[in-house]
Design a protein around this motif. Structure first.
Motif, PDB file in Angstrom:
ATOM      1  N   ALA A  74      68.611   4.164  69.146  1.00  0.00           N
ATOM      2  CA  ALA A  74      68.905   3.889  67.745  1.00  0.00           C
ATOM      3  C   ALA A  74      68.061   2.733  67.226  1.00  0.00           C
ATOM      4  O   ALA A  74      67.544   2.769  66.103  1.00  0.00           O
ATOM      5  N   TYR A  77      64.458   3.852  66.880  1.00  0.00           N
ATOM      6  CA  TYR A  77      64.332   4.723  65.718  1.00  0.00           C
ATOM      7  C   TYR A  77      64.353   3.912  64.426  1.00  0.00           C
ATOM      8  O   TYR A  77      63.594   4.182  63.487  1.00  0.00           O
ATOM      9  N   GLN A  81      61.477   3.758  61.598  1.00  0.00           N
ATOM     10  CA  GLN A  81      61.703   4.038  60.178  1.00  0.00           C
ATOM     11  C   GLN A  81      61.075   2.959  59.312  1.00  0.00           C
ATOM     12  O   GLN A  81      60.462   3.241  58.279  1.00  0.00           O
ATOM     13  N   ARG A 139      67.697  12.987  70.637  1.00  0.00           N
ATOM     14  CA  ARG A 139      66.648  12.127  70.067  1.00  0.00           C
ATOM     15  C   ARG A 139      65.489  11.853  71.022  1.00  0.00           C
ATOM     16  O   ARG A 139      64.758  10.892  70.848  1.00  0.00           O
ATOM     17  N   ASP A 142      61.526  14.561  68.213  1.00  0.00           N
ATOM     18  CA  ASP A 142      61.918  14.512  66.802  1.00  0.00           C
ATOM     19  C   ASP A 142      62.187  15.892  66.232  1.00  0.00           C
ATOM     20  O   ASP A 142      63.096  16.081  65.427  1.00  0.00           O
ATOM     21  N   SER A 273      67.339  17.727  64.162  1.00  0.00           N
ATOM     22  CA  SER A 273      68.723  17.328  64.351  1.00  0.00           C
ATOM     23  C   SER A 273      69.447  17.227  63.013  1.00  0.00           C
ATOM     24  O   SER A 273      68.881  16.749  62.024  1.00  0.00           O
ATOM     25  N   LYS A 275      72.018  15.329  62.831  1.00  0.00           N
ATOM     26  CA  LYS A 275      72.736  14.062  62.925  1.00  0.00           C
ATOM     27  C   LYS A 275      71.884  12.841  62.593  1.00  0.00           C
ATOM     28  O   LYS A 275      72.339  11.709  62.716  1.00  0.00           O
ATOM     29  N   ARG A 276      70.633  13.053  62.227  1.00  0.00           N
ATOM     30  CA  ARG A 276      69.804  11.917  61.805  1.00  0.00           C
ATOM     31  C   ARG A 276      68.772  12.391  60.796  1.00  0.00           C
ATOM     32  O   ARG A 276      68.373  13.557  60.788  1.00  0.00           O
ATOM     33  N   ASP A 277      68.378  11.474  59.929  1.00  0.00           N
ATOM     34  CA  ASP A 277      67.336  11.786  58.962  1.00  0.00           C
ATOM     35  C   ASP A 277      65.977  11.692  59.634  1.00  0.00           C
ATOM     36  O   ASP A 277      65.763  10.876  60.541  1.00  0.00           O
TER      37      ASP A 277
END
Length: 300
Positions: A74, A77, A81, A139, A142, A273, A275-277
């Motif tokens: 996390a 990631y 971002q 994760r 990607d 996924s 569950k994530r952008d």
């Protein structure tokens, strides 16, 4: 608790050896030992126990490692971002793909994308159907190209890019080699060369044969396309393969024959996924891929 301590902890846990972890991380062994001792003191538990010259995770250490990996993913990631928000044209994308899409689809799409976005980097990982889905969910990658596209998985979003036929590949000496098309049932007495159990292409072939009224006799297996095609060329049996795997050429001493009944097809697409952008560069690539195949379909 510091990020440095968590990274040291993960590396020692992976290698089960403090000095090897220190060598890999380019830090002194004493520094790693001190930081892990500080981490254990803060947590109030023992994370490692010694076994000779090695170290092993304690039961609570194993629990802590699982959560640490999740947390570090996390954090990594989040940093990605931010980096890509500042410059989406210099991002990196981790892509998964199956062996059946490696020779043509993947290099075609990536090379076309790189012409417009030359500074985006790619990290590619080949894997089985289940591996690709799990890796997107966890994760570790990607997004992934995949076939068939899973449309009912609650954790991934699948987009179909195209649908392709699956044809028979037989030795050129086969008694059906001169036919323009066949019924799948005509191969019921042949030996089949397929991917191993657990590979989705084997499942597709076995299910198609069952629809045709027989269970295939799997005499040989190969873990990649070249091996399977080579075995067919050597006269070891017949196989069924997707149209995209024949793009470059049909192997020597073999003949590709379309199948009339049952109609054997598979969807090919891309998954991400739920569950994530997606990071900025990933969004650019994801949109590019969908537009790329939409344009191809218009010209066909």
């Amino acid at each position: 608790m510091e990020l440095r301590q968590l990274r040291y902890f993960m590396e020692v846990a992976e290698r089960e050896h403090v000095s090897e972890a220190a060598q890999y991380l380019h830090v002194a062994q004493s520094a790693i030992s001190r930081q892990i001792a500080n981490l254990e003191s803060e947590l109030g538990v023992t994370l490692f126990e010694r076994e000779g010259r090695n170290v092993k995770l304690t039961p609570i250490g194993k629990v802590f490692l699982t959560h640490t990996k999740t947390a570090m993913k996390a954090i990594d990631y989040a940093k990605k971002q931010i980096d890509e928000y500042l410059d989406p044209e210099r991002g990196s994308i981790k892509i998964g793909f199956p062996t059946s899409l490696a020779s043509h689809l993947l290099p075609t799409v990536i090379s076309a994308f790189k012409e417009k976005h030359p500074n985006v980097a790619f990290h590619l990982r080949q894997g089985s159907y289940k591996f690709l889905i799990d890796s997107v969910i966890n994760r570790e990658i990607d997004l992934a190209f995949i076939g068939p596209v899973p449309l009912n998985n609650p954790d991934v979003e699948g987009t179909i890019l195209f649908t392709e036929s699956i044809s028979a590949l037989v030795p050129s000496t086969h008694h059906l080699a001169s036919k323009k098309s066949i019924l799948l049932n005509e191969l019921r007495n042949d030996s089949f060369v397929l991917f191993p159990r657990g590979f989705v292409l084997q499942e597709i072939v076995v299910e198609a044969c069952k629809q045709a009224g027989f269970v295939p006799n799997i005499s040989s297996v190969g873990e990649d396309l070249d091996a399977i095609k080579g075995l067919v060329s050597a006269g070891m049996g017949v196989t069924l393969l997707p149209e995209s795997t024949f793009h470059e050429s049909i192997p020597r001493f073999t003949v590709k024959i379309p199948i009339e009944l049952p109609l054997v097809r598979r969807t090919v697409g891309i998954i991400v996924s739920k569950k994530r952008d997606l990071a900025p560069s990933e969004k650019v690539f994801y949109k590019y891929v969908k537009d790329f195949f939409s344009m191809l379909e218009q010209y066909q």
